[in-house]
Design a protein around this motif. Structure first.
Motif, short mmCIF file in Angstrom:
data_model
loop_
_atom_site.label_atom_id
_atom_site.label_comp_id
_atom_site.label_asym_id
_atom_site.label_seq_id
_atom_site.Cartn_x
_atom_site.Cartn_y
_atom_site.Cartn_z
N GLY A 47 0.56 -0.73 0.43
CA GLY A 47 0.09 0.07 -0.44
C GLY A 47 0.79 1.07 0.08
N ILE A 48 2.14 1.25 0.32
CA ILE A 48 2.89 2.30 0.11
C ILE A 48 3.69 2.30 -1.54
CG2 ILE A 48 4.93 3.33 0.99
CD1 ILE A 48 4.03 1.84 3.79
N ALA A 49 3.05 3.01 -2.28
CA ALA A 49 3.42 3.43 -3.56
C ALA A 49 3.83 5.19 -3.73
CB ALA A 49 2.54 3.17 -4.45
N PRO A 50 4.49 5.16 -4.40
CA PRO A 50 4.98 6.74 -4.75
C PRO A 50 4.01 8.01 -4.18
CG PRO A 50 6.42 6.03 -6.13
CD PRO A 50 5.07 5.12 -5.94
N VAL A 51 3.22 7.89 -3.29
CA VAL A 51 2.48 8.85 -2.69
C VAL A 51 2.46 9.37 -1.85
CG1 VAL A 51 0.45 8.74 -4.44
CG2 VAL A 51 0.90 6.58 -3.32
N ALA A 52 1.43 10.11 -1.20
CA ALA A 52 1.95 10.36 0.42
C ALA A 52 0.55 10.56 0.92
CB ALA A 52 1.75 12.47 0.08
N MET A 53 1.47 10.74 2.63
CA MET A 53 0.16 10.16 3.58
C MET A 53 -0.01 11.38 4.28
SD MET A 53 2.25 6.91 3.71
CE MET A 53 2.84 6.43 2.15
N ALA A 54 -1.59 11.06 5.28
CA ALA A 54 -1.38 12.18 6.00
C ALA A 54 -1.07 11.23 8.00
CB ALA A 54 -2.98 12.43 6.53
N GLN A 55 -0.87 12.58 8.43
CA GLN A 55 -0.64 11.78 10.33
C GLN A 55 -2.10 11.58 10.45
OE1 GLN A 55 1.57 14.17 12.36
NE2 GLN A 55 3.70 14.88 11.04
N GLN A 56 -1.86 10.27 11.73
CA GLN A 56 -2.79 9.77 12.06
C GLN A 56 -3.13 10.87 13.73
OE1 GLN A 56 -2.51 5.92 13.20
NE2 GLN A 56 -4.51 5.80 14.75
N GLN A 71 1.23 10.97 -0.39
CA GLN A 71 0.52 9.96 0.86
C GLN A 71 1.32 10.32 1.76
OE1 GLN A 71 1.51 5.83 -1.57
NE2 GLN A 71 1.39 4.66 0.39
N ASP A 72 0.66 9.31 3.18
CA ASP A 72 0.65 9.61 4.34
C ASP A 72 0.27 7.98 4.49
OD1 ASP A 72 2.19 12.57 4.63
OD2 ASP A 72 0.34 12.94 3.83
N LEU A 73 1.82 7.84 5.16
CA LEU A 73 1.44 6.55 6.52
C LEU A 73 1.63 6.90 8.16
CD1 LEU A 73 0.37 3.43 6.92
CD2 LEU A 73 2.71 3.18 6.25
N TRP A 120 1.72 4.95 12.05
CA TRP A 120 1.74 3.08 12.59
C TRP A 120 2.13 3.94 13.91
CZ3 TRP A 120 4.42 -1.47 11.27
CH2 TRP A 120 3.96 -2.63 11.79
N GLN A 121 0.76 3.28 14.87
CA GLN A 121 1.16 3.45 16.44
C GLN A 121 1.71 2.08 16.60
OE1 GLN A 121 -0.11 6.54 17.96
NE2 GLN A 121 0.97 5.73 19.39
N LEU A 122 3.02 2.32 16.82
CA LEU A 122 3.20 1.26 17.69
C LEU A 122 3.40 1.15 19.10
CD1 LEU A 122 7.09 1.81 15.43
CD2 LEU A 122 5.24 0.54 14.27
N SER A 123 3.02 1.64 19.51
CA SER A 123 2.78 1.09 20.81
C SER A 123 1.82 2.57 21.02
CB SER A 123 4.35 1.02 21.39
OG SER A 123 5.39 1.95 21.70
N PRO A 124 1.61 2.39 22.85
CA PRO A 124 1.27 3.49 23.34
C PRO A 124 1.62 4.90 23.36
CG PRO A 124 0.87 1.89 24.38
CD PRO A 124 1.63 1.69 23.53
N ASN A 125 3.07 4.32 23.35
CA ASN A 125 4.03 5.88 23.03
C ASN A 125 4.79 5.83 22.00
OD1 ASN A 125 3.04 6.50 26.00
ND2 ASN A 125 5.09 5.40 26.98
N THR A 126 4.52 5.25 21.01
CA THR A 126 5.53 5.53 19.66
C THR A 126 5.04 5.28 18.27
OG1 THR A 126 7.19 4.76 21.02
CG2 THR A 126 7.66 3.99 18.85
N ARG A 127 5.11 6.51 17.48
CA ARG A 127 3.85 6.27 16.61
C ARG A 127 5.21 6.57 15.80
NH1 ARG A 127 2.63 10.75 13.29
NH2 ARG A 127 3.46 11.88 14.71
N LEU A 128 5.26 6.30 13.81
CA LEU A 128 5.73 5.90 12.70
C LEU A 128 5.29 6.31 11.92
CD1 LEU A 128 8.17 5.11 11.30
CD2 LEU A 128 7.29 3.13 11.23
N ALA A 129 5.44 7.25 11.37
CA ALA A 129 4.98 8.25 9.91
C ALA A 129 5.75 8.85 8.37
CB ALA A 129 4.57 9.30 10.83
N LEU A 130 5.30 7.77 7.29
CA LEU A 130 6.03 7.85 6.03
C LEU A 130 5.69 9.09 5.38
CD1 LEU A 130 6.27 3.72 5.83
CD2 LEU A 130 8.45 5.51 6.53
#
Length: 637
Positions: free
Chosen positions: A17-26, A232-234, A236-246
């Motif tokens: 689901g990650i093509a060269p397009v952008a994503m929005a933060q959660q 494209q923006d992605l 991902w809440q890895l844990s309650p205290n950690t978030r990864l964004a692309l």
């Protein structure tokens, strides 16, 4: 670092689901995180005493088919230099040059390394979630180039859980067609969004050609534009205290460059491709908020005409680490390190050029009381052969008077800033100057801010007075009849006044808002190190006066937006011999919301240059007359 970042993004591109397009933060507020508590809007936390403005979301939504250049022209006092509807549009804050403006995307500088500036006409509003503008020097906060101001762009954020989408089509005058589509989804841990757009315009308007005998009327035939892009923006809440964004952002533009009046048509064209990829990791702990960002940017430019063929291809690898700690809403401390690596393959250099840059920064915010907030910032840059002096900033806001519905604030700051010479200024052949010095600036600003609130009535007014000195100002000058070369020619002083006031209220089904603004900008050369002694004269293409009036009116399903802008006369040379007349432009937009089943449908009618004013921003470059655009937008909220 370059190889590491390249491999990192190659791996990320393989994720489903990650093509060269952008994503929005959660929106991380859904997850009870132990995040750092900030004192206000993110752009203002460490900017005490500075003027920071945020463009309202309703304007960005209404003018989604436009560019950041359109937004800055309509809603800020910033002057943009543009050479036509298909040409570049670069901002100039407070009498400085376009290279004195820093442009950041999600916190990282995206200014083109070869030119040291960004073309705002290539940044579509449909790809951006929010825009903030900091007026005045901000070198301690944003690094090289933030002498006149900074434009802060951020990806869109998704707050409500579930699925949403919208599709927009607009048709306008002079063969203009704009299409866009976006979709987004937010779940418990993953949020993803993407958008795309396409723009095509003939720009075949008619104008009086004063470069020819008799000033005949003719049609513009060298201003076509074709643009497209996606984001494209992605998150991902890895844990309650950690978030990864692309985040990803790609833009493409192929533009014809119109000749100046009286000049021969050389069939000039410019092709721009920009790819921006970024990953961001945020972690909250008892030690505060940790942020790690890594990015890869590619800027490609191809310019051709009858006698030239020039290509610029630059890869920028960037990493930034920040640690923020906030204590009991009394003080907040942020420290960080920024690393940049450039790989430039520019035909004009005659060889490949690489460069490494680094900067360390420390930002401190302290609120000794509810009536006073202070900030003290410091940044030190490291560039081989071009290490500038440290850039500090000291600022404060003081609630000096509070009586019933009135609040009166006194604000001010002293800021240092710098600009490392661009790659073109050092390596272009012939003409590049390897001995060029970095520019150094000092800014002094003070002012008052008044807030009045009585029920639904809100009034916010502000006045700022500033004075700025920029030493070793870089200017290209002719060395021989064959080429030009950059030189540290002068010291420039800019000073002026900025006034603004916004009033808003709600009366039953009516919502009304109005904003007025005025700026006076005096920009003069006060010392010359070599070249012409054109001292104490207004710099070319800097208007002394600029005024704006914007209105927003909503009634039930109807919305009317209007903005009236006056730009005063500008000299076309530093000797102040010739000038361009001032001009006043009126733009209007009308929207009506319908429902198609349970989904909103928005119809819009927009007109720019309603009074059909004949004007030019730069000499001998005609601008379009009155235009109309009709749009339709389908929304799944």
């Amino acid at each position: 670092m370059a190889k590491f970042l390249y491999r990192l993004f190659s791996c990320l591109a393989l994720l489903p689901g990650i093509a060269p397009v952008a994503m929005a933060q959660q929106d991380t507020t859904l997850y009870h995180l132990r995040t750092v508590e900030i004192f206000g809007k993110p752009a203002e936390v460490f900017a005490s005493g500075s003027r920071v403005s945020t463009l309202d979301s309703s304007f960005i939504s209404t003018y989604a088919s436009g560019s950041v250049a359109d937004a800055l022209l309509a809603r800020t006092p910033v002057f943009l230099k543009t050479n036509g509807p298909s040409g570049i549009a670069v901002p100039a804050f407070r009498g400085t040059s376009p290279t004195h403006t820093a442009v950041l995307w999600n916190g990282l500088n995206i200014s083109q390394p070869a030119l040291g500036q960004n073309d705002m006409a290539l940044l579509p509003l449909s790809s951006i979630g929010s825009i903030a503008v900091q007026h005045g020097a901000a070198g301690a906060t944003y690094g090289s180039g933030a002498i006149g101001g900074a434009v802060l762009l951020n990806s869109a954020s998704r707050q409500e859980p579930g699925f949403g989408a919208d599709v927009m089509q607009e048709v306008g005058s002079f063969g203009r067609y704009f299409s866009s589509a976006s979709a987004r989804y937010s779940g418990q841990k993953v949020s993803v969004a993407f958008s795309g757009y396409h723009l095509a315009a003939e720009n075949d308007f008619t104008f009086r050609d004063y470069g020819r005998i008799g000033a005949p009327t003719r049609r513009q035939d060298q201003a076509q534009v074709a643009q497209h892009g996606f984001t494209q923006d992605l998150s991902w809440q890895l844990s309650p205290n950690t978030r990864l964004a692309l985040h990803g952002w790609y833009t493409y533009a192929n533009r014809e460059v119109p000749p100046a009046l009286g000049a021969a048509n050389t069939n000039a064209e410019q092709l721009d491709r920009n790819l921006r990829l970024m990953t961001e990791l945020n972690h909250s702990s008892n030690w505060g908020e940790t942020s790690v960002k890594a990015a890869v940017f590619n800027d490609y430019l191809h310019f051709t005409d009858n006698s030239n063929h020039s290509t610029t291809d630059i890869n920028t690898y960037q990493a930034q680490v920040e640690q923020t700690y906030t204590y009991a809403r009394r003080w907040s401390l942020r420290g960080g390190l920024n690393l940049q690596h450039f790989e430039a393959d520019v035909q004009g250099y005659g060889r490949q050029v690489t460069e490494d840059r680094a900067s360390a920064f420390l930002l401190f915010r302290y609120d000794p009381s509810k009536r006073l907030d202070l900030s003290l910032n410091l940044r030190q840059a490291f560039v081989k052969g071009y290490n500038p002096t440290p850039a500090p900033t000291l600022g404060g806001n003081w609630l000096m008077l509070e009586h019933k519905e009135h609040k009166l604030y006194l604000k001010g700051n002293v800021s240092g800033s710098y600009r490392v010479p661009t790659l073109n200024e050092r390596f272009w052949q012939p003409g590049g100057n390897p001995d060029i010095k970095p520019e150094q600036g000092w800014s002094f600003e003070t002012g008052l801010r008044h807030r009045y609130t009585l029920g639904p009535v809100h009034l916010d007014s502000e006045v700022s007075v500033y004075r700025m000195l920029v030493d070793n100002w870089i200017q290209w000058m002719p060395v021989t009849s064959g080429y030009w070369s950059p030189r540290n020619l002068q010291k420039v002083r800019t000073q002026g006044i900025e006034l603004s006031s916004r009033a808003s209220t709600t009366l039953g089904s009516w919502q009304l808002a109005a904003t007025g603004a005025y700026t006076y900008t005096a920009a003069e050369q006060v010392k010359a190190y070599e070249g012409n002694q054109e001292l104490n004269r207004q710099l070319a293409h800097v208007p002394l006066h600029k005024a704006q009036l914007s209105t927003d009116l909503s009634f039930r399903a109807w919305t009317l937006l209007g903005h009236l802008t006056h730009t005063g006369f500008r000299y076309t040379d530093n000797s102040n011999v010739s000038s361009l007349p001032g001009y006043t432009l009126l733009n209007l937009a009308l929207q009506k919301k319908f429902t198609l089943g349970q989904y909103p449908l928005v119809a819009s009618l927009r007109s720019d240059n309603v009074t059909d004013r004949t004007y030019t921003v730069l000499e001998n470059m005609p601008m379009p007359p009155r235009s109309l655009a009709v749009g339709l937008r389908f929304v799944i909220p």
